[in-house]
Design a protein around this motif. Structure first.
Motif, mmCIF file in Angstrom:
data_model
loop_
_atom_site.group_PDB
_atom_site.id
_atom_site.type_symbol
_atom_site.label_atom_id
_atom_site.label_comp_id
_atom_site.label_asym_id
_atom_site.label_seq_id
_atom_site.Cartn_x
_atom_site.Cartn_y
_atom_site.Cartn_z
ATOM 1 N N MET A 1 1.134 -1.162 -0.123
ATOM 2 C CA MET A 1 0.220 0.147 -0.011
ATOM 3 C C MET A 1 0.749 1.572 0.007
ATOM 4 S SD MET A 1 -2.822 1.019 3.286
ATOM 5 C CE MET A 1 -2.082 0.184 4.051
ATOM 6 N N ARG A 2 0.566 2.199 -0.308
ATOM 7 C CA ARG A 2 1.094 3.361 -0.923
ATOM 8 C C ARG A 2 0.303 4.266 -0.239
ATOM 9 N NH1 ARG A 2 3.784 5.972 -6.176
ATOM 10 N NH2 ARG A 2 4.540 7.824 -5.324
ATOM 11 N N VAL A 3 0.896 5.469 0.447
ATOM 12 C CA VAL A 3 -0.399 6.494 0.850
ATOM 13 C C VAL A 3 0.455 7.579 -0.115
ATOM 14 C CG1 VAL A 3 -0.884 8.567 2.474
ATOM 15 C CG2 VAL A 3 -0.783 6.266 2.864
ATOM 16 N N ILE A 4 -0.215 8.710 -1.041
ATOM 17 C CA ILE A 4 -0.012 9.926 -1.946
ATOM 18 C C ILE A 4 -1.327 11.175 -0.937
ATOM 19 C CG2 ILE A 4 0.125 10.871 -3.425
ATOM 20 C CD1 ILE A 4 0.340 8.314 -4.663
ATOM 21 N N VAL A 5 -0.060 11.787 -0.358
ATOM 22 C CA VAL A 5 -1.258 13.450 -0.301
ATOM 23 C C VAL A 5 -0.491 14.684 -0.575
ATOM 24 C CG1 VAL A 5 -1.388 15.172 1.473
ATOM 25 C CG2 VAL A 5 -1.176 12.835 2.224
ATOM 26 N N ASP A 6 -1.874 15.296 -1.730
ATOM 27 C CA ASP A 6 -1.330 15.890 -2.729
ATOM 28 C C ASP A 6 -1.755 17.392 -1.490
ATOM 29 O OD1 ASP A 6 -1.811 18.528 -4.645
ATOM 30 O OD2 ASP A 6 -3.003 17.645 -5.771
ATOM 31 N N MET A 7 0.073 17.660 -1.329
ATOM 32 C CA MET A 7 0.748 18.816 -0.191
ATOM 33 C C MET A 7 -0.108 20.516 -0.839
ATOM 34 S SD MET A 7 1.614 17.381 1.856
ATOM 35 C CE MET A 7 2.011 17.959 2.745
ATOM 36 N N ALA A 8 -0.126 20.377 -2.291
ATOM 37 C CA ALA A 8 -0.507 21.736 -3.122
ATOM 38 C C ALA A 8 -1.853 21.805 -2.865
ATOM 39 C CB ALA A 8 -0.784 21.633 -4.950
ATOM 40 N N LYS A 9 -2.350 20.526 -2.526
ATOM 41 C CA LYS A 9 -4.297 20.475 -1.746
ATOM 42 C C LYS A 9 -4.150 20.868 -0.049
ATOM 43 C CE LYS A 9 -6.711 18.695 -5.384
ATOM 44 N NZ LYS A 9 -7.936 16.992 -5.707
ATOM 45 N N CYS A 10 -2.995 20.160 0.599
ATOM 46 C CA CYS A 10 -3.354 20.181 1.756
ATOM 47 C C CYS A 10 -3.925 20.992 2.092
ATOM 48 C CB CYS A 10 -2.647 19.488 2.161
ATOM 49 S SG CYS A 10 -2.463 18.419 4.370
ATOM 50 N N GLN A 11 -4.718 21.345 3.255
ATOM 51 C CA GLN A 11 -4.551 22.760 3.782
ATOM 52 C C GLN A 11 -4.457 22.594 5.600
ATOM 53 O OE1 GLN A 11 -8.186 24.671 3.333
ATOM 54 N NE2 GLN A 11 -7.414 24.349 1.072
ATOM 55 N N ASP A 12 -3.841 21.868 5.873
ATOM 56 C CA ASP A 12 -3.009 21.075 7.501
ATOM 57 C C ASP A 12 -4.274 21.567 8.396
ATOM 58 O OD1 ASP A 12 -0.188 20.085 6.193
ATOM 59 O OD2 ASP A 12 -0.106 23.102 5.695
ATOM 60 N N HIS A 13 -5.616 20.825 8.348
ATOM 61 C CA HIS A 13 -6.574 20.678 8.851
ATOM 62 C C HIS A 13 -6.042 19.464 9.932
ATOM 63 C CE1 HIS A 13 -9.279 23.374 6.563
ATOM 64 N NE2 HIS A 13 -9.048 22.160 5.484
ATOM 65 N N GLY A 14 -5.228 18.410 9.829
ATOM 66 C CA GLY A 14 -4.892 17.620 10.515
ATOM 67 C C GLY A 14 -5.917 16.491 10.769
ATOM 68 N N GLN A 15 -7.505 16.571 10.600
ATOM 69 C CA GLN A 15 -8.501 15.456 10.276
ATOM 70 C C GLN A 15 -7.575 14.352 10.282
ATOM 71 O OE1 GLN A 15 -11.348 16.510 11.217
ATOM 72 N NE2 GLN A 15 -10.788 17.818 11.995
ATOM 73 N N CYS A 16 -6.893 14.634 9.356
ATOM 74 C CA CYS A 16 -6.064 12.770 9.042
ATOM 75 C C CYS A 16 -5.154 12.046 9.832
ATOM 76 C CB CYS A 16 -5.333 13.190 7.960
ATOM 77 S SG CYS A 16 -3.745 14.381 7.666
ATOM 78 N N ALA A 17 -4.486 12.911 11.392
ATOM 79 C CA ALA A 17 -3.674 13.019 12.148
ATOM 80 C C ALA A 17 -5.103 12.355 13.375
ATOM 81 C CB ALA A 17 -2.889 13.956 12.778
ATOM 82 N N ILE A 18 -5.680 12.569 13.509
ATOM 83 C CA ILE A 18 -6.623 12.522 14.256
ATOM 84 C C ILE A 18 -7.574 10.187 14.206
ATOM 85 C CG2 ILE A 18 -8.748 12.694 15.160
ATOM 86 C CD1 ILE A 18 -8.135 16.202 14.730
ATOM 87 N N ALA A 19 -7.252 10.861 12.813
ATOM 88 C CA ALA A 19 -8.093 8.946 12.022
ATOM 89 C C ALA A 19 -7.382 8.454 12.553
ATOM 90 C CB ALA A 19 -8.805 9.544 10.893
ATOM 91 N N ALA A 20 -5.519 8.360 11.366
ATOM 92 C CA ALA A 20 -4.308 7.333 11.547
ATOM 93 C C ALA A 20 -3.531 7.924 12.524
ATOM 94 C CB ALA A 20 -5.190 7.264 10.018
ATOM 95 N N PRO A 21 -3.464 8.004 12.899
ATOM 96 C CA PRO A 21 -2.005 8.819 14.213
ATOM 97 C C PRO A 21 -1.113 8.295 13.932
ATOM 98 C CG PRO A 21 -3.521 7.736 15.954
ATOM 99 C CD PRO A 21 -4.025 7.480 14.437
ATOM 100 N N ASP A 22 -1.621 6.579 13.870
ATOM 101 C CA ASP A 22 0.148 6.483 13.137
ATOM 102 C C ASP A 22 0.531 6.785 12.023
ATOM 103 O OD1 ASP A 22 -0.265 4.635 15.743
ATOM 104 O OD2 ASP A 22 -1.059 3.043 15.315
ATOM 105 N N VAL A 23 -0.483 7.110 11.220
ATOM 106 C CA VAL A 23 0.755 7.806 9.476
ATOM 107 C C VAL A 23 0.631 9.043 9.412
ATOM 108 C CG1 VAL A 23 -0.144 7.277 7.334
ATOM 109 C CG2 VAL A 23 -0.767 5.570 8.912
ATOM 110 N N PHE A 24 0.194 9.737 10.351
ATOM 111 C CA PHE A 24 -0.378 10.902 9.529
ATOM 112 C C PHE A 24 0.367 11.932 11.362
ATOM 113 C CE2 PHE A 24 -3.095 9.004 6.838
ATOM 114 C CZ PHE A 24 -2.943 9.916 5.438
#
Length: 62
Positions: free
Chosen positions: A1-24
């Motif tokens: 599995m590979r995770v890609i984040v479009d950093m041009a779109k990302c606005q650092d809201h942090g919802q991903c870090a709440i949902a998957a703290p081991d990854v984000f």
């Protein structure tokens, strides 16, 4: 599995870090950091993180 984040779109809201703290995580500068090749065991959390991203910046590839 590979995770890609479009950093041009990302606005650092942090919802991903709440949902998957081991990854984000938000670093001390307030920017997103993430694992590009996480363990398969956290797939459900990563998919949840992609779903809750307000700007849909997260892509999960098999």
């Amino acid at each position: 599995m590979r995770v890609i984040v479009d950093m041009a779109k990302c606005q650092d809201h942090g919802q991903c870090a709440i949902a998957a703290p081991d990854v984000f995580r938000i670093n001390d500068q307030g920017s997103l950091e993430y694992e590009t090749s996480p363990a398969e065991e956290v797939r459900d959390d990563i998919e949840e993180a992609a779903d809750v991203c307000p700007v849909q910046a997260i892509l999960v590839e098999n």
